[in-house]
Design a protein around this motif. Structure first.
Motif, PDB file in Angstrom:
ATOM      1  N   THR A  76      28.761  38.047  35.797  1.00  0.00           N
ATOM      2  CA  THR A  76      28.127  37.246  36.841  1.00  0.00           C
ATOM      3  C   THR A  76      29.156  36.298  37.426  1.00  0.00           C
ATOM      4  O   THR A  76      29.967  35.721  36.706  1.00  0.00           O
ATOM      5  N   GLY A  77      29.116  36.161  38.728  1.00  0.00           N
ATOM      6  CA  GLY A  77      30.043  35.257  39.387  1.00  0.00           C
ATOM      7  C   GLY A  77      31.353  35.940  39.740  1.00  0.00           C
ATOM      8  O   GLY A  77      31.644  37.055  39.322  1.00  0.00           O
ATOM      9  N   LEU A  78      32.134  35.235  40.532  1.00  0.00           N
ATOM     10  CA  LEU A  78      33.401  35.756  41.004  1.00  0.00           C
ATOM     11  C   LEU A  78      34.424  35.836  39.877  1.00  0.00           C
ATOM     12  O   LEU A  78      34.481  34.959  39.017  1.00  0.00           O
ATOM     13  N   GLN A  79      35.232  36.878  39.900  1.00  0.00           N
ATOM     14  CA  GLN A  79      36.308  37.036  38.942  1.00  0.00           C
ATOM     15  C   GLN A  79      37.620  36.604  39.587  1.00  0.00           C
ATOM     16  O   GLN A  79      37.875  36.903  40.745  1.00  0.00           O
ATOM     17  N   ASP A  80      38.441  35.922  38.831  1.00  0.00           N
ATOM     18  CA  ASP A  80      39.723  35.446  39.352  1.00  0.00           C
ATOM     19  C   ASP A  80      40.739  36.573  39.371  1.00  0.00           C
ATOM     20  O   ASP A  80      41.761  36.543  38.681  1.00  0.00           O
ATOM     21  N   LEU A  81      40.448  37.578  40.140  1.00  0.00           N
ATOM     22  CA  LEU A  81      41.294  38.756  40.243  1.00  0.00           C
ATOM     23  C   LEU A  81      41.302  39.252  41.681  1.00  0.00           C
ATOM     24  O   LEU A  81      40.368  39.000  42.440  1.00  0.00           O
ATOM     25  N   ARG A  82      42.344  39.954  42.021  1.00  0.00           N
ATOM     26  CA  ARG A  82      42.402  40.639  43.310  1.00  0.00           C
ATOM     27  C   ARG A  82      41.724  41.994  43.140  1.00  0.00           C
ATOM     28  O   ARG A  82      42.031  42.724  42.185  1.00  0.00           O
ATOM     29  N   PRO A  83      40.803  42.366  44.016  1.00  0.00           N
ATOM     30  CA  PRO A  83      40.169  43.685  43.875  1.00  0.00           C
ATOM     31  C   PRO A  83      41.218  44.786  43.964  1.00  0.00           C
ATOM     32  O   PRO A  83      42.228  44.652  44.652  1.00  0.00           O
ATOM     33  N   SER A  84      40.961  45.866  43.259  1.00  0.00           N
ATOM     34  CA  SER A  84      41.919  46.963  43.231  1.00  0.00           C
ATOM     35  C   SER A  84      42.105  47.558  44.626  1.00  0.00           C
ATOM     36  O   SER A  84      41.280  47.380  45.526  1.00  0.00           O
TER      37      SER A  84
END
Length: 202
Positions: A76-84
């Motif tokens: 849940t919520g935003l992940q601190d990652l760049r989408p693939s």
């Protein structure tokens, strides 16, 4: 003058042995027979076991991949990652290479899939992003919030903070290509923050 008479073909007689006959193959001893059976069993096991092993490994990898997707979908919520790169391509969200504080979240069901992306960019890269998306800065409408309250609540975006200069644009495309809702926080004109929800229908 005498002529040589042709010699008659030799015929084996009682005192002249004929051509040697091949020796009879000795009977297979028990040790040799057991060894041959053992080698045959090994070959059969290899022929059957190796493909079966590949199937088991493939199934396990597929199962692990499914578990990872379930974990990601359950987050849940935003992940601190760049989408693939694949996600960016499927949802057509061209995150600029120089973007910072990139975060994303994905939801999916039988009807629709959504990719939520947030990032900070320079003013120039904002123009490049909007152009790559298929729109432009001139299409941004001050005060427009095309991202729905439901989508904002999904990832915790709060657009009601006082003193923020927000502008938005809807980028619609014919299916099956995705459509994007974009909100840009222009409070700091040199470093705007971009919010995108890209929706695709299988």
């Amino acid at each position: 003058m005498t002529m040589d008479r042709p010699h008659p073909p030799s015929v084996p007689g009682p005192d002249r042995p004929g051509p040697a006959e091949p020796a009879a193959r000795p009977p297979e001893d028990r040790r040799h027979r057991n060894r041959r059976r053992w080698l045959t069993a090994i070959v059969i096991v290899l022929l059957i076991g190796i493909p079966a092993g590949y199937l088991v490994v493939s199934a396990e990898q597929s199962r692990d991949s499914g578990r990872n997707k379930e974990i990601e979908s359950a987050a849940t919520g935003l992940q601190d990652l760049r989408p693939s790169k694949m996600k960016r391509r499927v949802f057509e969200v061209p995150v600029p290479p120089g973007a910072t504080r990139v975060r994303y979240f994905e939801t999916s069901n039988w009807k629709t899939s959504r990719l939520y992306v947030q990032f900070d960019v320079t003013s120039g890269r904002l123009d490049a992003f909007l152009t790559d998306l298929g729109t432009s800065r001139s299409a941004l409408v001050d005060g427009s919030l095309p991202i729905t309250p439901r989508d904002r609540q999904t990832v915790g975006w709060d657009f009601d903070q006082p003193g923020h200069h927000l502008a938005g644009v809807q980028h619609r495309q014919p299916g099956p290509r995705p459509s994007q809702d974009v909100v840009v926080d222009l409070t700091d004109p040199g470093f705007p923050r971009v919010y995108v929800v890209s929706t695709t229908t299988p």
